[in-house]
Design a protein around this motif. Structure first.
Motif, PDB file in Angstrom:
ATOM      1  N   ASN A 126       0.798  -1.221   0.000  1.00 12.21           N
ATOM      2  CA  ASN A 126       0.000   0.000   0.000  1.00 12.21           C
ATOM      3  C   ASN A 126       0.832   1.273   0.000  1.00 12.21           C
ATOM      4  O   ASN A 126       0.317   2.352   0.236  1.00 12.21           O
ATOM      5  N   GLY A 127       2.146   1.149  -0.224  1.00 10.98           N
ATOM      6  CA  GLY A 127       3.000   2.327  -0.295  1.00 10.98           C
ATOM      7  C   GLY A 127       3.853   2.567   0.923  1.00 10.98           C
ATOM      8  O   GLY A 127       4.729   3.442   0.897  1.00 10.98           O
ATOM      9  N   GLY A 128       3.634   1.842   1.994  1.00 14.18           N
ATOM     10  CA  GLY A 128       4.456   2.009   3.178  1.00 14.18           C
ATOM     11  C   GLY A 128       5.813   1.352   3.011  1.00 14.18           C
ATOM     12  O   GLY A 128       6.000   0.445   2.203  1.00 14.18           O
ATOM     13  N   ALA A 129       6.788   1.809   3.792  1.00 12.59           N
ATOM     14  CA  ALA A 129       8.138   1.252   3.733  1.00 12.59           C
ATOM     15  C   ALA A 129       8.804   1.412   5.087  1.00 12.59           C
ATOM     16  O   ALA A 129       8.461   2.328   5.852  1.00 12.59           O
ATOM     17  N   ALA A 130       9.734   0.516   5.398  1.00  9.09           N
ATOM     18  CA  ALA A 130      10.442   0.576   6.674  1.00  9.09           C
ATOM     19  C   ALA A 130      11.804  -0.077   6.522  1.00  9.09           C
ATOM     20  O   ALA A 130      12.008  -0.951   5.664  1.00  9.09           O
ATOM     21  N   SER A 131      12.736   0.358   7.356  1.00  2.90           N
ATOM     22  CA  SER A 131      14.071  -0.238   7.392  1.00  2.90           C
ATOM     23  C   SER A 131      14.584  -0.184   8.823  1.00  2.90           C
ATOM     24  O   SER A 131      14.192   0.694   9.598  1.00  2.90           O
ATOM     25  N   SER A 132      15.453  -1.141   9.173  1.00  2.00           N
ATOM     26  CA  SER A 132      15.995  -1.192  10.526  1.00  2.00           C
ATOM     27  C   SER A 132      17.397  -1.771  10.501  1.00  2.00           C
ATOM     28  O   SER A 132      17.778  -2.498   9.587  1.00  2.00           O
ATOM     29  N   HIS A 133      18.172  -1.437  11.548  1.00  2.00           N
ATOM     30  CA  HIS A 133      19.537  -1.933  11.719  1.00  2.00           C
ATOM     31  C   HIS A 133      19.703  -2.392  13.156  1.00  2.00           C
ATOM     32  O   HIS A 133      19.302  -1.695  14.095  1.00  2.00           O
ATOM     33  N   THR A 134      20.325  -3.574  13.323  1.00  2.00           N
ATOM     34  CA  THR A 134      20.513  -4.155  14.649  1.00  2.00           C
ATOM     35  C   THR A 134      21.977  -4.521  14.839  1.00  2.00           C
ATOM     36  O   THR A 134      22.604  -5.099  13.945  1.00  2.00           O
ATOM     37  N   ASP A 135      22.501  -4.184  16.011  1.00  2.00           N
ATOM     38  CA  ASP A 135      23.820  -4.622  16.456  1.00  2.00           C
ATOM     39  C   ASP A 135      23.632  -5.441  17.722  1.00  2.00           C
ATOM     40  O   ASP A 135      22.955  -5.002  18.667  1.00  2.00           O
ATOM     41  N   GLY A 136      24.247  -6.636  17.753  1.00  2.00           N
ATOM     42  CA  GLY A 136      24.067  -7.486  18.918  1.00  2.00           C
ATOM     43  C   GLY A 136      25.270  -8.360  19.162  1.00  2.00           C
ATOM     44  O   GLY A 136      26.171  -8.473  18.318  1.00  2.00           O
ATOM     45  N   ASN A 137      25.286  -8.972  20.334  1.00  2.00           N
ATOM     46  CA  ASN A 137      26.359  -9.895  20.680  1.00  2.00           C
ATOM     47  C   ASN A 137      25.825 -10.962  21.617  1.00  2.00           C
ATOM     48  O   ASN A 137      24.861 -10.739  22.354  1.00  2.00           O
ATOM     49  N   VAL A 138      26.454 -12.129  21.554  1.00  2.00           N
ATOM     50  CA  VAL A 138      26.094 -13.266  22.400  1.00  2.00           C
ATOM     51  C   VAL A 138      27.367 -13.761  23.068  1.00  2.00           C
ATOM     52  O   VAL A 138      28.399 -13.969  22.404  1.00  2.00           O
ATOM     53  N   THR A 139      27.298 -13.945  24.388  1.00  2.00           N
ATOM     54  CA  THR A 139      28.438 -14.434  25.158  1.00  2.00           C
ATOM     55  C   THR A 139      28.073 -15.768  25.785  1.00  2.00           C
ATOM     56  O   THR A 139      27.042 -15.877  26.468  1.00  2.00           O
ATOM     57  N   ARG A 140      28.908 -16.780  25.554  1.00  2.00           N
ATOM     58  CA  ARG A 140      28.689 -18.111  26.131  1.00  2.00           C
ATOM     59  C   ARG A 140      29.855 -18.452  27.058  1.00  2.00           C
ATOM     60  O   ARG A 140      31.004 -18.447  26.644  1.00  2.00           O
ATOM     61  N   ASN A 141      29.513 -18.734  28.300  1.00  2.00           N
ATOM     62  CA  ASN A 141      30.523 -19.096  29.282  1.00  2.00           C
ATOM     63  C   ASN A 141      30.724 -20.612  29.288  1.00  2.00           C
ATOM     64  O   ASN A 141      29.884 -21.367  28.816  1.00  2.00           O
ATOM     65  N   GLY A 142      31.788 -21.052  29.838  1.00  2.00           N
ATOM     66  CA  GLY A 142      32.094 -22.474  29.835  1.00  2.00           C
ATOM     67  C   GLY A 142      31.238 -23.298  30.770  1.00  2.00           C
ATOM     68  O   GLY A 142      31.190 -24.527  30.654  1.00  2.00           O
ATOM     69  N   ASP A 143      30.515 -22.671  31.712  1.00  2.00           N
ATOM     70  CA  ASP A 143      29.722 -23.418  32.687  1.00  2.00           C
ATOM     71  C   ASP A 143      28.265 -23.575  32.272  1.00  2.00           C
ATOM     72  O   ASP A 143      27.410 -23.941  33.082  1.00  2.00           O
ATOM     73  N   GLY A 144      27.935 -23.274  31.030  1.00  2.00           N
ATOM     74  CA  GLY A 144      26.556 -23.404  30.574  1.00  2.00           C
ATOM     75  C   GLY A 144      25.732 -22.137  30.698  1.00  2.00           C
ATOM     76  O   GLY A 144      24.558 -22.124  30.297  1.00  2.00           O
ATOM     77  N   SER A 145      26.320 -21.088  31.229  1.00  2.00           N
ATOM     78  CA  SER A 145      25.609 -19.816  31.336  1.00  2.00           C
ATOM     79  C   SER A 145      25.976 -18.935  30.152  1.00  2.00           C
ATOM     80  O   SER A 145      26.907 -19.213  29.394  1.00  2.00           O
ATOM     81  N   GLY A 146      25.245 -17.841  30.002  1.00  2.00           N
ATOM     82  CA  GLY A 146      25.508 -16.929  28.909  1.00  2.00           C
ATOM     83  C   GLY A 146      24.647 -15.688  29.015  1.00  2.00           C
ATOM     84  O   GLY A 146      23.804 -15.558  29.916  1.00  2.00           O
ATOM     85  N   SER A 147      24.879 -14.762  28.095  1.00  2.00           N
ATOM     86  CA  SER A 147      24.123 -13.512  28.080  1.00  2.00           C
ATOM     87  C   SER A 147      24.083 -12.987  26.649  1.00  2.00           C
ATOM     88  O   SER A 147      24.853 -13.422  25.783  1.00  2.00           O
ATOM     89  N   PHE A 148      23.185 -12.033  26.416  1.00  2.00           N
ATOM     90  CA  PHE A 148      23.090 -11.414  25.099  1.00  2.00           C
ATOM     91  C   PHE A 148      22.590  -9.987  25.273  1.00  2.00           C
ATOM     92  O   PHE A 148      21.984  -9.629  26.292  1.00  2.00           O
ATOM     93  N   SER A 149      22.836  -9.175  24.268  1.00  2.00           N
ATOM     94  CA  SER A 149      22.327  -7.808  24.218  1.00  2.00           C
ATOM     95  C   SER A 149      22.220  -7.398  22.758  1.00  2.00           C
ATOM     96  O   SER A 149      22.961  -7.892  21.900  1.00  2.00           O
ATOM     97  N   ALA A 150      21.289  -6.489  22.481  1.00  2.00           N
ATOM     98  CA  ALA A 150      21.084  -6.037  21.107  1.00  2.00           C
ATOM     99  C   ALA A 150      20.436  -4.660  21.133  1.00  2.00           C
ATOM    100  O   ALA A 150      19.695  -4.318  22.064  1.00  2.00           O
TER     101      ALA A 150
END
Length: 498
Positions: A112-136
């Motif tokens: 219908n004429g609409g348009a959109a664009s986006s950009h994402t920066d993120g990271n994933v961290t995995r620890n050796g004990d089975g834990s981890g974290s992420f952010s974006a």
């Protein structure tokens, strides 16, 4: 039955997960409020079949720095209207010592004429004990069909770690802020734990709030149990929504299902779900299906039903059937087809047919696909409501009277135009009728004047009677005063005689 995005997912259609998606019978779903099915008689009118053609390509490129770039494009065209929309998504993943970083760029163009664009920066961290974290972090902008622009920004973060109960704990938070200043924040937590050797339980909570004061809370508890030839699951969800005015509404959902492996190697899946809202309305859904492995792919079929029960006990029901298959050829090409039909109580049905093909991309790793979706509706047309109430009959009578009056006026106009004599006669009759109405009005006016005169005379008589009464009272007062004065004068004379 539900077989969503068959064409778009051709490269992943082979295997049990594909069947779980097709028949909609995968494990416990995210807790969401389910609304009552629509009025089928109104939502499924008889129309001509429509078709939608989808085509796309997914390519994978290994970069020199060790990163990997995946680009996917898709175009959807409505054959009847020619409306077209497209989306392009590019993701680049770069490995790191403790995990990976990634970027995502998305461009969307609407029909219908609409348009959109986006950009994402993120990271994933995995620890050796089975834990981890992420952010974006995601920033986006777009233009609505009316030309108005919009922008938004989303910040996400989360973490997970093993717990002492044989499971994992996870948390996530996300905040989205629009260019106008409106913001929404979602906080989720989840926990899995081992109940016994064969059963694992889970608990999840979510809290969504916005800058206007609204909020939604959900709590889900459930379990998954291994059986001799499959697994079973069950879950319960309760939710509460509060709007900006402080008004609340609640709902609950009960779900259970199972996956069973049969002796012939096929799989049987079943699922039931019942959702109840604060008004006492319920929606019950039942699904079952069977997946069979073939020489070149898989084939599946299933049935389903849905029942809506109102707060006062009224019910509406729907039934559904579905079937499909996937094929993978030796040259790397593949195909898929599916059909599903939903029928309401009035016999109206809606059928969706999907077909698609997949092939290796011409350059680099990846695949291309193309498919067609066709929607047809059938069944008797909706009958008009019967006019049975007194109000409807009165309205119909009034409409008939107005129609008769208009027809009579039109007939008189036509007669006057076609015959001068008839027109003169009609004019004479109208003048005579007007004269009679005028005479009647004058007579009523005279009666009103006479009544007014009579009322005036009566008022004069009442006034005269009042004046006479006043005169009599004054005369009585004078007589009383004279008697008292005479009595006082006689009293000394009596004392002198004594």
């Amino acid at each position: 039955m539900k077989c969503a995005r068959t064409v778009r997912s051709l490269p992943k259609l082979w295997g049990i997960p594909a069947f779980l998606v097709c028949v909609g019978l995968a494990g416990p779903l995210a807790a969401e409020e389910v609304k009552a099915p629509p009025e089928s008689a109104e939502e499924i009118p008889p129309i001509e079949p429509v078709q939608v053609v989808t085509s796309g390509e997914r390519t994978v490129v290994e970069n020199e720095d060790g990163s990997k770039t995946v680009t996917s494009t898709a175009t959807r065209t409505h054959t009847a209207t020619g409306a077209e929309r497209s989306v392009e998504n590019t993701v680049t993943v770069t490995p790191s010592e403790s995990g990976s970083t990634y970027t995502r760029d998305t461009t969307y163009t609407g029909a219908n004429g609409g348009a959109a664009s986006s950009h994402t920066d993120g990271n994933v961290t995995r620890n050796g004990d089975g834990s981890g974290s992420f952010s974006a972090s995601t920033s986006g902008s777009g233009t609505r069909p009316n030309g108005q622009s919009a922008s938004w920004n989303t910040e996400r973060s989360g973490a997970w770690a093993p717990n002492s109960q044989g499971g994992k704990d996870a948390s996530m938070t996300a905040t989205t802020t629009t260019g106008s200043g409106f913001s929404t924040t979602v906080n989720r937590t989840a926990q899995s734990f081992q109940v016994d050797e064969d059963t694992k339980g889970f608990h999840a909570e979510s809290d969504r709030t916005n800058s206007l004061g609204g909020s939604t809370q959900r709590v889900t508890d459930g379990s998954v149990t291994k059986t001799e030839n499959g697994r079973e699951w069950e879950s319960t969800t309760t939710g509460t929504h509060t709007n900006r005015n402080g008004e609340t509404a609640s709902w609950s959902a009960e779900r259970d299902g199972s996956v069973t492996k049969n002796e012939d190697g096929s799989l049987t899946l079943s699922k039931t779900q019942t959702v109840t809202n604060a008004k006492g309305e319920t929606v019950s859904i039942e699904k079952s299906g069977t997946l069979v492995k073939t020489e070149t792919g898989h084939a599946w079929e299933g049935t389903g039903s849905a029942t809506y029960t109102g707060a006062e006990g009224q019910q509406k029901s729907w039934t559904g059937t579905g079937s499909g298959s996937t094929t993978r050829n030796g040259d790397g090409t593949g195909s898929a087809q599916s059909t599903r039909t939903v029928t309401n109580e009035q016999g109206q049905s809606r059928t969706v047919d999907r077909t698609g093909t997949s092939a290796p991309a011409e350059s680099g790793a990846g695949r291309t696909w193309e498919g067609t979706k066709s929607v047809t509706r059938s069944g008797a047309e909706k009958a008009p409501p019967a006019e049975t109430s007194a109000t409807a009959r009165s309205a119909q009578a009034a409409s008939t009277d107005r129609l008769a009056g208009r027809e009579g006026w039109a007939a008189r106009r036509e007669a006057a135009a076609s015959s001068p004599a008839t027109g003169i006669a009609n004019d004479s009759a109208r003048r005579a009728e007007a004269t009679q109405r005028l005479d009647a009005w004058k007579a009523q006016r005279g009666e009103g004047n006479a009544a007014g005169a009579g009322a005036g005379n009566w008022r004069e008589r009442l006034q005269g009677a009042g004046q006479n009464a006043d005169g009599l009272r004054e005369r009585a007062e004078r007589d009383r005063a004279e008697r008292e004065r005479a009595e006082r004068q006689r009293s000394p004379q009596r004392r002198g005689r004594r």
